[in-house]
Design an enzyme around this catalytic site. Structure first.
Site, PDB file in Angstrom:
ATOM      1  N   ARG A  52       0.961  -1.202   0.165  1.00  0.00           N
ATOM      2  CA  ARG A  52      -0.064  -0.066   0.038  1.00  0.00           C
ATOM      3  C   ARG A  52       0.870   1.291   0.083  1.00  0.00           C
ATOM      4  O   ARG A  52       2.186   0.999   0.262  1.00  0.00           O
ATOM      5  CB  ARG A  52      -0.887  -0.073   1.094  1.00  0.00           C
ATOM      6  N   GLY A  53       0.308   2.557  -0.178  1.00  0.00           N
ATOM      7  CA  GLY A  53       0.863   3.667  -0.366  1.00  0.00           C
ATOM      8  C   GLY A  53       1.326   3.779  -1.646  1.00  0.00           C
ATOM      9  O   GLY A  53       1.544   2.865  -2.494  1.00  0.00           O
ATOM     10  N   ALA A  54       0.746   5.086  -2.199  1.00  0.00           N
ATOM     11  CA  ALA A  54       0.845   5.336  -3.930  1.00  0.00           C
ATOM     12  C   ALA A  54       1.917   4.691  -4.617  1.00  0.00           C
ATOM     13  O   ALA A  54       1.541   4.266  -5.401  1.00  0.00           O
ATOM     14  CB  ALA A  54       0.219   6.764  -4.109  1.00  0.00           C
ATOM     15  N   ARG A  82      -7.388  -0.415  -6.647  1.00  0.00           N
ATOM     16  CA  ARG A  82      -7.709   0.589  -5.693  1.00  0.00           C
ATOM     17  C   ARG A  82      -8.076   1.887  -6.465  1.00  0.00           C
ATOM     18  O   ARG A  82      -7.134   2.182  -7.707  1.00  0.00           O
ATOM     19  CB  ARG A  82      -6.579   0.783  -4.761  1.00  0.00           C
ATOM     20  N   GLN A 127      -2.048   2.716   9.983  1.00  0.00           N
ATOM     21  CA  GLN A 127      -0.972   2.689   8.937  1.00  0.00           C
ATOM     22  C   GLN A 127       0.212   3.743  10.019  1.00  0.00           C
ATOM     23  O   GLN A 127       1.493   3.538   9.966  1.00  0.00           O
ATOM     24  CB  GLN A 127      -1.010   3.273   7.898  1.00  0.00           C
ATOM     25  N   ASP A 150      -2.277  10.647  -2.586  1.00  0.00           N
ATOM     26  CA  ASP A 150      -2.596   9.579  -3.352  1.00  0.00           C
ATOM     27  C   ASP A 150      -2.879  10.029  -4.750  1.00  0.00           C
ATOM     28  O   ASP A 150      -2.917   9.331  -5.728  1.00  0.00           O
ATOM     29  CB  ASP A 150      -3.816   8.777  -2.778  1.00  0.00           C
ATOM     30  N   ASN A 163      -5.504  12.394   0.302  1.00  0.00           N
ATOM     31  CA  ASN A 163      -4.333  11.541   0.981  1.00  0.00           C
ATOM     32  C   ASN A 163      -5.354  10.586   2.086  1.00  0.00           C
ATOM     33  O   ASN A 163      -6.585  10.950   1.899  1.00  0.00           O
ATOM     34  CB  ASN A 163      -3.494  12.256   1.715  1.00  0.00           C
ATOM     35  N   LYS A 164      -4.754   9.755   2.960  1.00  0.00           N
ATOM     36  CA  LYS A 164      -5.461   8.993   3.579  1.00  0.00           C
ATOM     37  C   LYS A 164      -6.560   9.638   4.688  1.00  0.00           C
ATOM     38  O   LYS A 164      -6.365  11.013   4.893  1.00  0.00           O
ATOM     39  CB  LYS A 164      -4.409   8.368   4.776  1.00  0.00           C
TER      40      LYS A 164
HETATM   41  O1  MRU Z   1      -4.648   3.182   2.132  1.00  0.00           O
HETATM   42  P1  MRU Z   1      -3.017   3.366   2.289  1.00  0.00           P
HETATM   43  O2  MRU Z   1      -2.450   2.902   3.234  1.00  0.00           O
HETATM   44  O3  MRU Z   1      -2.610   2.998   0.814  1.00  0.00           O
HETATM   45  O4  MRU Z   1      -3.130   4.914   2.064  1.00  0.00           O
HETATM   46  C1  MRU Z   1      -1.886   5.500   1.989  1.00  0.00           C
HETATM   47  C2  MRU Z   1      -1.703   6.867   2.183  1.00  0.00           C
HETATM   48  O5  MRU Z   1      -2.586   7.670   2.213  1.00  0.00           O
HETATM   49  C3  MRU Z   1      -0.329   7.697   1.856  1.00  0.00           C
HETATM   50  O6  MRU Z   1      -0.360   8.854   2.664  1.00  0.00           O
HETATM   51  C4  MRU Z   1      -0.252   7.911   0.484  1.00  0.00           C
HETATM   52  O7  MRU Z   1      -0.281   6.874  -0.432  1.00  0.00           O
HETATM   53  C5  MRU Z   1       1.200   8.531   0.234  1.00  0.00           C
HETATM   54  S1  MRU Z   1       2.483   7.151   0.379  1.00  0.00           S
HETATM   55  C6  MRU Z   1       3.672   7.940  -0.085  1.00  0.00           C
END
Ligand code: MRU
Length: 349
Positions: A45-47, A86, A195, A236, A246-247
């Site tokens: 996970r994470g963009a 996603r 996270q 994201d 973002n999250k």
């Molecule tokens: O649901 P996730 O854990 O994939 O969400 C991740 C985030 O929101 C991060 O802040 C974002 O992807 C940036 S990662 C460098």
């Protein structure tokens, strides 16, 4: 540094992030469908990490498609399937589309599918390596804008685990630590999947970077009580006007930062910008199962009958953002104009 993924003998090895910080387990993917599942259930996970994994998934897909009569058509179907894993992180479609475009171009140049696969593999490896290099550049620019004795609040995990290494927001924090500017990081736990607590606190502890865990509801009060002088988070998807997804919880953090006069920064590579959309209104927001709110792992935390609303992301409007730290420098308002310049500057990428 923690290794999020590696490409080994034609297989994608992913660190299972759902098990952290308790156990370190790896998943071996030889089929793009397994990578799709890993993205969907947040094993990766994470963009930027999702983008890199999608690149390798396309190599696996191309290998499979190379045995089918319509190589390009089959690969396109697999690409379309992969990017539905996603919807919010634009890096997923960015990487998948990049590999597909190369496959199509080489096919039009009469290259045989079996010769195209190694070219795709080279591109996927390049996306992976470039990500680490871009994060380091971003870190350098970000550390310059952080105040001395920085007390930074971050949300979710935008670290080595969310990328191919070093991190975006945590890359800025790592760079600030390296140049002696960092005093403390406050990490929001980041409900519902934690996270911030499970991943950000874990990787900062591993690197001996001072970190204090707080729950999401403590962010505003911590800003007031603990001298937070900067917020840095990841992204994201960023629209052409700077509105940033973002999250979930990031928007609230940005509002609280504004109320306390604290600069709120986004750290993200150009691959997280979606130049095809004008504002945050157009960003698709993933909604996940209510069970994620009503239970944690196997522990039930709310009545079964209760309704839920579980958006995985929110959008922070550009007026709350002091700057967007990229691998090309820090983009500030007026965003429409300056993001256009960033687009021109990064065209070769
Ligand atoms: O649901 P996730 O854990 O994939 O969400 C991740 C985030 O929101 C991060 O802040 C974002 O992807 C940036 S990662 C460098």
């Amino acid at each position: 540094m923690i290794e999020t993924m590696r490409w080994e003998d034609g297989k994608l090895i992913l660190l299972d992030q759902t098990k952290l910080p308790l156990t370190t387990e790896f998943i071996e993917c030889t089929d793009y469908r397994r990578v799709r599942v890993a993205i969907k259930i947040l094993e990766v996970r994470g963009a930027p990490a999702i983008g890199a994994a999608a690149g390798f998934a396309m190599v696996l897909a191309a290998k499979e498609a190379s045995n089918r009569p319509d190589f390009v058509g089959t690969l396109d179907k697999m690409r379309a399937d992969l990017i539905t894993a996603r919807p919010t992180a634009v890096n997923l479609e960015w990487a998948a589309n990049k590999l597909y475009a190369l496959a199509k171009k080489l096919n039009q140049e009469d290259m045989r599918p079996r010769e195209i696969v190694p070219e795709l593999e080279k591109l996927a490896i390049k996306i992976y390596n470039d990500d680490i290099e871009k994060n380091k550049r971003m870190g350098k620019y970000g550390a310059e804008v952080l105040p001395d004795e920085a007390i930074v609040l971050t949300h979710c995990n935008a670290g080595a685990l969310a990328t191919c290494g070093y991190g975006t927001a945590l890359g800025v924090i790592r760079a600030a630590q390296e140049c002696g500017k960092l005093k403390m990081v406050y990490s929001d736990e980041t409900r519902p999947l934690l996270q911030g607590a499970r991943l950000t606190a874990y990787e900062l502890c591993e690197d001996n970077i001072p970190v204090t865990c707080i729950t999401d509801g403590m962010a505003a009060w911590t800003m007031k009580q603990k001298g937070i002088n900067c917020v840095v988070v990841g992204a994201d998807r960023i629209a052409s006007n700077g509105d940033t997804a973002n999250k979930i919880g990031t928007y609230g953090v940005a509002l609280a930062a504004k109320a306390h006069g604290i600069p709120f920064y986004i750290a993200a590579p150009v691959s997280t910008f979606d130049f095809s959309i004008q504002t945050g209104e157009e960003i698709p927001i993933e909604e996940r199962k209510g069970e994620e709110i009503k239970q944690f792992r196997s522990e039930i935390t709310a009545p079964k009958k209760a309704l839920t609303f579980n958006p995985a992301f929110d959008v922070t409007p550009n007026e709350l953002i002091a700057g967007i730290i990229t691998e090309y420098g820090v983009v500030r308002a007026p965003y429409i104009e300056n993001i256009q310049k960033l687009k021109e500057m990064s065209k070769e990428d």
